[in-house]
Scaffold this motif. Structure first.
Motif, PDB file in Angstrom:
ATOM      1  N   UNK A 286       0.803  -1.223   0.000  1.00  0.00           N
ATOM      2  CA  UNK A 286       0.000   0.000   0.000  1.00  0.00           C
ATOM      3  C   UNK A 286       0.834   1.271   0.000  1.00  0.00           C
ATOM      4  N   UNK A 287       2.076   1.192   0.496  1.00  0.00           N
ATOM      5  CA  UNK A 287       2.973   2.353   0.462  1.00  0.00           C
ATOM      6  C   UNK A 287       3.283   2.799  -0.964  1.00  0.00           C
ATOM      7  N   UNK A 288       3.284   1.852  -1.891  1.00  0.00           N
ATOM      8  CA  UNK A 288       3.743   2.126  -3.261  1.00  0.00           C
ATOM      9  C   UNK A 288       2.659   2.775  -4.106  1.00  0.00           C
ATOM     10  N   UNK A 289       1.451   2.248  -4.078  1.00  0.00           N
ATOM     11  CA  UNK A 289       0.353   2.760  -4.882  1.00  0.00           C
ATOM     12  C   UNK A 289      -0.945   2.129  -4.429  1.00  0.00           C
ATOM     13  N   UNK A 290      -2.033   2.500  -5.081  1.00  0.00           N
ATOM     14  CA  UNK A 290      -3.351   2.020  -4.657  1.00  0.00           C
ATOM     15  C   UNK A 290      -3.887   1.024  -5.674  1.00  0.00           C
ATOM     16  N   UNK A 291      -4.144  -0.197  -5.232  1.00  0.00           N
ATOM     17  CA  UNK A 291      -4.619  -1.281  -6.088  1.00  0.00           C
ATOM     18  C   UNK A 291      -6.074  -1.609  -5.775  1.00  0.00           C
ATOM     19  N   UNK A 292      -6.851  -1.811  -6.853  1.00  0.00           N
ATOM     20  CA  UNK A 292      -8.225  -2.277  -6.736  1.00  0.00           C
ATOM     21  C   UNK A 292      -8.436  -3.427  -7.707  1.00  0.00           C
ATOM     22  N   UNK A 293      -9.483  -4.219  -7.490  1.00  0.00           N
ATOM     23  CA  UNK A 293      -9.934  -5.227  -8.441  1.00  0.00           C
ATOM     24  C   UNK A 293     -11.368  -4.904  -8.845  1.00  0.00           C
ATOM     25  N   UNK A 294     -11.652  -5.043 -10.149  1.00  0.00           N
ATOM     26  CA  UNK A 294     -13.011  -4.810 -10.624  1.00  0.00           C
ATOM     27  C   UNK A 294     -13.453  -5.983 -11.496  1.00  0.00           C
ATOM     28  N   UNK A 295     -14.764  -6.233 -11.538  1.00  0.00           N
ATOM     29  CA  UNK A 295     -15.276  -7.297 -12.388  1.00  0.00           C
ATOM     30  C   UNK A 295     -15.504  -6.770 -13.807  1.00  0.00           C
ATOM     31  N   UNK A 296     -16.073  -7.613 -14.685  1.00  0.00           N
ATOM     32  CA  UNK A 296     -16.239  -7.241 -16.088  1.00  0.00           C
ATOM     33  C   UNK A 296     -17.157  -6.040 -16.274  1.00  0.00           C
ATOM     34  N   UNK A 297     -18.033  -5.786 -15.302  1.00  0.00           N
ATOM     35  CA  UNK A 297     -18.966  -4.667 -15.392  1.00  0.00           C
ATOM     36  C   UNK A 297     -18.450  -3.418 -14.681  1.00  0.00           C
ATOM     37  N   UNK A 298     -17.211  -3.480 -14.199  1.00  0.00           N
ATOM     38  CA  UNK A 298     -16.633  -2.332 -13.524  1.00  0.00           C
ATOM     39  C   UNK A 298     -16.997  -2.218 -12.055  1.00  0.00           C
ATOM     40  N   UNK A 299     -17.605  -3.252 -11.510  1.00  0.00           N
ATOM     41  CA  UNK A 299     -17.961  -3.229 -10.095  1.00  0.00           C
ATOM     42  C   UNK A 299     -16.757  -3.610  -9.235  1.00  0.00           C
ATOM     43  N   UNK A 300     -16.617  -2.958  -8.106  1.00  0.00           N
ATOM     44  CA  UNK A 300     -15.497  -3.205  -7.212  1.00  0.00           C
ATOM     45  C   UNK A 300     -15.621  -4.574  -6.557  1.00  0.00           C
ATOM     46  N   UNK A 301     -14.546  -5.337  -6.562  1.00  0.00           N
ATOM     47  CA  UNK A 301     -14.495  -6.630  -5.891  1.00  0.00           C
ATOM     48  C   UNK A 301     -13.930  -6.431  -4.487  1.00  0.00           C
ATOM     49  N   UNK A 302     -14.691  -6.855  -3.474  1.00  0.00           N
ATOM     50  CA  UNK A 302     -14.261  -6.689  -2.084  1.00  0.00           C
ATOM     51  C   UNK A 302     -14.435  -7.991  -1.303  1.00  0.00           C
ATOM     52  N   UNK A 303     -14.159  -9.104  -1.985  1.00  0.00           N
ATOM     53  CA  UNK A 303     -14.231 -10.405  -1.330  1.00  0.00           C
ATOM     54  C   UNK A 303     -13.227 -11.340  -1.992  1.00  0.00           C
ATOM     55  N   UNK A 304     -12.973 -12.458  -1.374  1.00  0.00           N
ATOM     56  CA  UNK A 304     -11.969 -13.391  -1.882  1.00  0.00           C
ATOM     57  C   UNK A 304     -12.563 -14.305  -2.946  1.00  0.00           C
ATOM     58  N   UNK A 305     -11.657 -14.822  -3.812  1.00  0.00           N
ATOM     59  CA  UNK A 305     -12.032 -15.875  -4.732  1.00  0.00           C
ATOM     60  C   UNK A 305     -12.713 -15.445  -6.016  1.00  0.00           C
ATOM     61  N   UNK A 306     -12.835 -14.145  -6.287  1.00  0.00           N
ATOM     62  CA  UNK A 306     -13.488 -13.664  -7.507  1.00  0.00           C
ATOM     63  C   UNK A 306     -12.447 -12.990  -8.393  1.00  0.00           C
ATOM     64  N   UNK A 307     -12.272 -13.495  -9.583  1.00  0.00           N
ATOM     65  CA  UNK A 307     -11.264 -12.954 -10.500  1.00  0.00           C
ATOM     66  C   UNK A 307     -11.733 -11.639 -11.102  1.00  0.00           C
ATOM     67  N   UNK A 308     -10.830 -10.685 -11.150  1.00  0.00           N
ATOM     68  CA  UNK A 308     -11.134  -9.392 -11.737  1.00  0.00           C
ATOM     69  C   UNK A 308      -9.893  -8.735 -12.298  1.00  0.00           C
ATOM     70  N   UNK A 309     -10.085  -7.576 -12.901  1.00  0.00           N
ATOM     71  CA  UNK A 309      -8.980  -6.831 -13.493  1.00  0.00           C
ATOM     72  C   UNK A 309      -8.323  -5.936 -12.444  1.00  0.00           C
TER      73      UNK A 309
END
Length: 452
Positions: A286-309
């Motif tokens: 987190x010191x380096x930059x801010x990472x997020x994961x999103x699904x194919x529809x651009x929704x934020x992923x906030x749980x384990x086990x779901x593949x996203x970009x």
């Protein structure tokens, strides 16, 4: 003073590329990194905390600045200020490669100064290069983070072996960089005889650490296993810039018992995640930059086990800030703590590629993933599509690879593609590398092939 020392050292390094003995002597008297790279390096190094929470204040500060001072962001008419991470997640749109290609100059802020930045160009599967600006002093940050990561394995600026993207002159077996403390080998030479030279040179120079592309480390390990070399003198192998594959992990980590650390980053320098244990799980830094994961529809992923970009936001490039930039890489969380610790379950790098059937339907390389047991019988693989409806799988077979394995592979791939798609299995001794020395998991000759 620091810039003078560094420029002089770099000039000396270039002058001594063919004089390793003198270069080695110079390396032994070079000042330590904290002096060589200056106060900015020391500030970065001392501030790094691998377990730090998400740095909300820095995210909000650069976002509000970008949306107030860059034409592209200002044109989006986002009401300012952004006052929280939830506000950021709900109101800030995504940025992508197309925006950089078409509107890159409009991403520059009022603070941007050409003298402080340099232009960086990367390739693209669509054929359009991606061009952006990075601070010239970014190397202080990059060195600080990498050196701090490597220090977890006892690295203290010793001379290390490097097998990455260097192409040496004919009959030149290695060169020594006294500034960065690198004993550099030819990353494009994958012959067994050359790996024997590398092994002998590592022993002669008493090298304890290797910095490599994953494919180069693996090829060296294959040679070590073949010749029964004693490589217990290697305390750790540092990987970056290339996907760390399951078959590589099986040999390096599980069979040979080497300490492996793999760093995930990308050219835009937005985010970093580190696999400290070489087991395929990457802790987000987190010191380096801010990472997020999103699904194919651009929704934020906030749980384990779901593949996203993977989506990245810079914390410090105020000249051309990339905010919520879609990297094209895929992953999922194995650990997710909101605004806290997050661990990625592997990196499926640059997997938004299309493998076409004749009818223009397609799959991605991720859909072709092989069963783990096949990795015990091959020394690497690569996909190549010359035309639609035809896929070549190049493999480097081990001695244990049989006709049965060959038939299983052809059946495996055929089931995942259209019935009329031709699957060709090719046994090779080397995989194709790009101009940067990296092994590309997928190569396509199809002009229409684009990022999804």
């Amino acid at each position: 003073m620091r810039n003078t020392i560094l420029k002089l050292a770099i000039w000396i390094n270039r002058s001594l590329s063919k004089k390793p003995k003198i270069a080695k002597a110079l390396a032994s008297i070079m000042p330590p990194n904290r002096l060589l790279y200056g106060s900015s390096y020391r500030k970065w190094y001392n501030s790094i905390n691998f377990n730090a929470p998400i740095e909300e204040e820095r995210i909000l500060a650069i976002t509000n600045y970008a949306y107030s001072n860059a034409k592209h962001y200002s044109s989006l008419n986002v009401d300012l200020p952004i006052i929280s991470l939830n506000d950021f997640r709900n109101r800030i749109p995504f940025c992508d490669k197309e925006i950089i290609v078409n509107k890159g100059e409009n991403l520059l802020t009022k603070q941007f100064n050409y003298s402080d930045y340099e232009i960086v160009t990367t390739g693209s599967t669509s054929g359009l290069p991606t061009t952006f600006y990075l601070p010239k002093k970014r190397y202080q940050k990059e060195y600080a983070f990498y050196h701090r990561i490597w220090s977890q394995f006892g690295y203290e600026n010793q001379l290390r072996g490097v097998i990455r993207n260097e192409k040496l002159q004919e009959n030149q077996h290695y060169k020594l960089n006294p500034v960065t403390k690198e004993l550099i080998f030819d990353g494009f030479n994958s012959t067994d005889s050359y790996y024997q030279i590398i092994y002998k040179t590592l022993k002669d120079f008493k090298i304890e650490y290797l910095q490599c592309y994953a494919s180069s480390a693996y090829n060296f390990a294959v040679a070590a296993q073949k010749h029964n070399w004693d490589i217990t003198f290697i305390k750790a192998i540092f990987l970056s810039s290339e996907n760390y594959m399951p078959h590589q992990r099986e040999l390096l980590k599980n069979t040979l018992g080497l300490n492996v650390v793999s760093v995930y980053g990308h050219s835009e320098k937005l985010i970093m995640a580190v696999d400290f244990n070489g087991n395929g799980f990457y802790q987000v830094i987190n010191n380096y930059g801010f990472l997020e994961l999103i699904d194919e529809d651009g929704n934020l992923i906030q749980e384990t086990g779901i593949t996203g970009e993977i989506v990245g936001t810079t914390l410090d490039n105020y000249g051309q800030p990339l905010i919520r930039y879609k990297t094209g890489d895929l992953s999922s969380y194995s650990v997710y703590v909101k605004n806290g610790k997050r661990v990625l379950d592997g990196i499926q790098g640059r997997t938004f590629f299309k493998i076409y059937n004749k009818d223009n339907t397609f799959v991605t390389p991720t859909a072709l993933n092989m069963h783990n047991d096949i990795y015990l019988h091959i020394n690497g693989y690569q996909y190549y599509q010359p035309i639609k409806g035809e896929l070549h799988i190049k493999i480097i077979p081990k001695e244990s690879f049989t006709v049965t394995h060959e038939n299983l592979l052809i059946s495996h791939f055929s089931k995942r593609l259209a019935k009329d798609t031709l699957v060709v299995l090719k046994k090779v001794t080397q995989l194709t590398k790009g101009v940067n020395g990296k092994v590309q998991i997928f190569i396509s000759n199809i002009k229409e092939d684009k990022l999804i």
